[in-house]
Design an enzyme around this catalytic site. Sequence first.
Site, PDB file in Angstrom:
ATOM      1  N   GLN A 168       2.782  10.047   1.064  1.00 50.63           N
ATOM      2  CA  GLN A 168       4.083   9.379   1.149  1.00 50.63           C
ATOM      3  C   GLN A 168       4.983   9.668  -0.051  1.00 50.63           C
ATOM      4  O   GLN A 168       6.165   9.342  -0.027  1.00 50.63           O
ATOM      5  CB  GLN A 168       3.902   7.857   1.272  1.00 50.63           C
ATOM      6  CG  GLN A 168       3.261   7.426   2.578  1.00 50.63           C
ATOM      7  CD  GLN A 168       3.141   5.925   2.634  1.00 50.63           C
ATOM      8  OE1 GLN A 168       2.188   5.344   2.124  1.00 50.63           O
ATOM      9  NE2 GLN A 168       4.125   5.269   3.232  1.00 50.63           N
ATOM     10  N   CYS A 178       5.613  -0.029   7.060  1.00 49.53           N
ATOM     11  CA  CYS A 178       5.222   1.178   6.342  1.00 49.53           C
ATOM     12  C   CYS A 178       6.432   1.647   5.546  1.00 49.53           C
ATOM     13  O   CYS A 178       7.537   1.725   6.096  1.00 49.53           O
ATOM     14  CB  CYS A 178       4.782   2.253   7.331  1.00 49.53           C
ATOM     15  SG  CYS A 178       4.278   3.794   6.539  1.00 49.53           S
ATOM     16  N   LEU A 179       6.231   1.935   4.273  1.00 50.11           N
ATOM     17  CA  LEU A 179       7.364   2.322   3.424  1.00 50.11           C
ATOM     18  C   LEU A 179       8.047   3.596   3.914  1.00 50.11           C
ATOM     19  O   LEU A 179       9.223   3.801   3.653  1.00 50.11           O
ATOM     20  CB  LEU A 179       6.912   2.482   1.970  1.00 50.11           C
ATOM     21  CG  LEU A 179       6.427   1.198   1.279  1.00 50.11           C
ATOM     22  CD1 LEU A 179       6.045   1.482  -0.164  1.00 50.11           C
ATOM     23  CD2 LEU A 179       7.475   0.096   1.346  1.00 50.11           C
ATOM     24  N   HIS A 190      -4.732   1.393   7.453  1.00 52.90           N
ATOM     25  CA  HIS A 190      -3.386   1.977   7.581  1.00 52.90           C
ATOM     26  C   HIS A 190      -3.206   3.129   6.586  1.00 52.90           C
ATOM     27  O   HIS A 190      -2.741   4.204   6.945  1.00 52.90           O
ATOM     28  CB  HIS A 190      -2.342   0.872   7.345  1.00 52.90           C
ATOM     29  CG  HIS A 190      -0.912   1.324   7.334  1.00 52.90           C
ATOM     30  ND1 HIS A 190       0.022   0.903   8.242  1.00 52.90           N
ATOM     31  CD2 HIS A 190      -0.250   2.180   6.506  1.00 52.90           C
ATOM     32  CE1 HIS A 190       1.193   1.487   7.992  1.00 52.90           C
ATOM     33  NE2 HIS A 190       1.051   2.252   6.937  1.00 52.90           N
ATOM     34  N   GLU A 191      -3.608   2.890   5.339  1.00 51.01           N
ATOM     35  CA  GLU A 191      -3.437   3.917   4.294  1.00 51.01           C
ATOM     36  C   GLU A 191      -4.369   5.102   4.525  1.00 51.01           C
ATOM     37  O   GLU A 191      -3.985   6.255   4.316  1.00 51.01           O
ATOM     38  CB  GLU A 191      -3.668   3.320   2.902  1.00 51.01           C
ATOM     39  CG  GLU A 191      -2.742   2.167   2.512  1.00 51.01           C
ATOM     40  CD  GLU A 191      -1.268   2.447   2.739  1.00 51.01           C
ATOM     41  OE1 GLU A 191      -0.848   3.609   2.619  1.00 51.01           O
ATOM     42  OE2 GLU A 191      -0.526   1.507   3.069  1.00 51.01           O
ATOM     43  N   GLY A 193       0.836  -1.200   0.000  1.00 48.15           N
ATOM     44  CA  GLY A 193       0.000   0.000   0.000  1.00 48.15           C
ATOM     45  C   GLY A 193       0.865   1.240   0.000  1.00 48.15           C
ATOM     46  O   GLY A 193       1.977   1.232   0.545  1.00 48.15           O
ATOM     47  N   HIS A 198      -2.952   7.609   6.818  1.00 42.44           N
ATOM     48  CA  HIS A 198      -2.000   8.530   6.176  1.00 42.44           C
ATOM     49  C   HIS A 198      -2.714   9.769   5.632  1.00 42.44           C
ATOM     50  O   HIS A 198      -2.173  10.869   5.676  1.00 42.44           O
ATOM     51  CB  HIS A 198      -1.274   7.852   5.004  1.00 42.44           C
ATOM     52  CG  HIS A 198      -0.110   6.996   5.419  1.00 42.44           C
ATOM     53  ND1 HIS A 198       0.983   7.485   6.097  1.00 42.44           N
ATOM     54  CD2 HIS A 198       0.143   5.676   5.221  1.00 42.44           C
ATOM     55  CE1 HIS A 198       1.853   6.510   6.310  1.00 42.44           C
ATOM     56  NE2 HIS A 198       1.362   5.389   5.786  1.00 42.44           N
TER      57      HIS A 198
HETATM   58 CO    CO Z   1       2.253   3.568   5.762  1.00 48.31          CO
END
Ligand code: CO
Length: 162
Positions: free
Chosen positions: A49, A86-87, A128-129, A44, A132
């Site tokens: 991000q 998480c990236l 989660h996304e 994701g 963000h």
């Molecule tokens: Co993330």
Amino acid sequence: MHKLIIYPDDILKKVAEPVTIFDEDLENIVNEMYEIMKKENGIGLAAPQIGLSKRLFVTEIEGIKLTLINPEISYSQGSVAVEEGCLSFPGVTVKVDRSNVITISFNDLKGKKIKKTVSGLASICFQHELDHLNGKTFIDYLSPTTQSFIIRKLERMKNGRA
Ligand code: CO
């Protein structure tokens, strides 16, 4: 070309703006997001991000790609907790309590309204996304002490790179 933003960064703490124009530019952004997500081996990726304060994210779960624009959760049920990555937080995993089942409404790339009910990994990933897009990350679920430990670690890593 946009770059992956590593925490801490102000854009990751900002509430993102709704998407109102569904055009070729949007399509290009989404394609770029899939490329970055694939390169980084993520499931994701949210627009903030990559430095864009827009309410959209892309996911690829079990080979199924899904783009969610202006997503909203209308129903949630049950609970589940797994170690999430998480990236924007390389090397960090956090166990977060999430709803196990959610119903989520969103626009597709053409602006069409879609409603889906998902569970398990997809449900966890979408929550989660969506966080963000509200300026929230998974470390916000941790104690202040643990948060500052992670932030210091990431800052040291970023400084080492620069
Ligand atoms: Co993330």
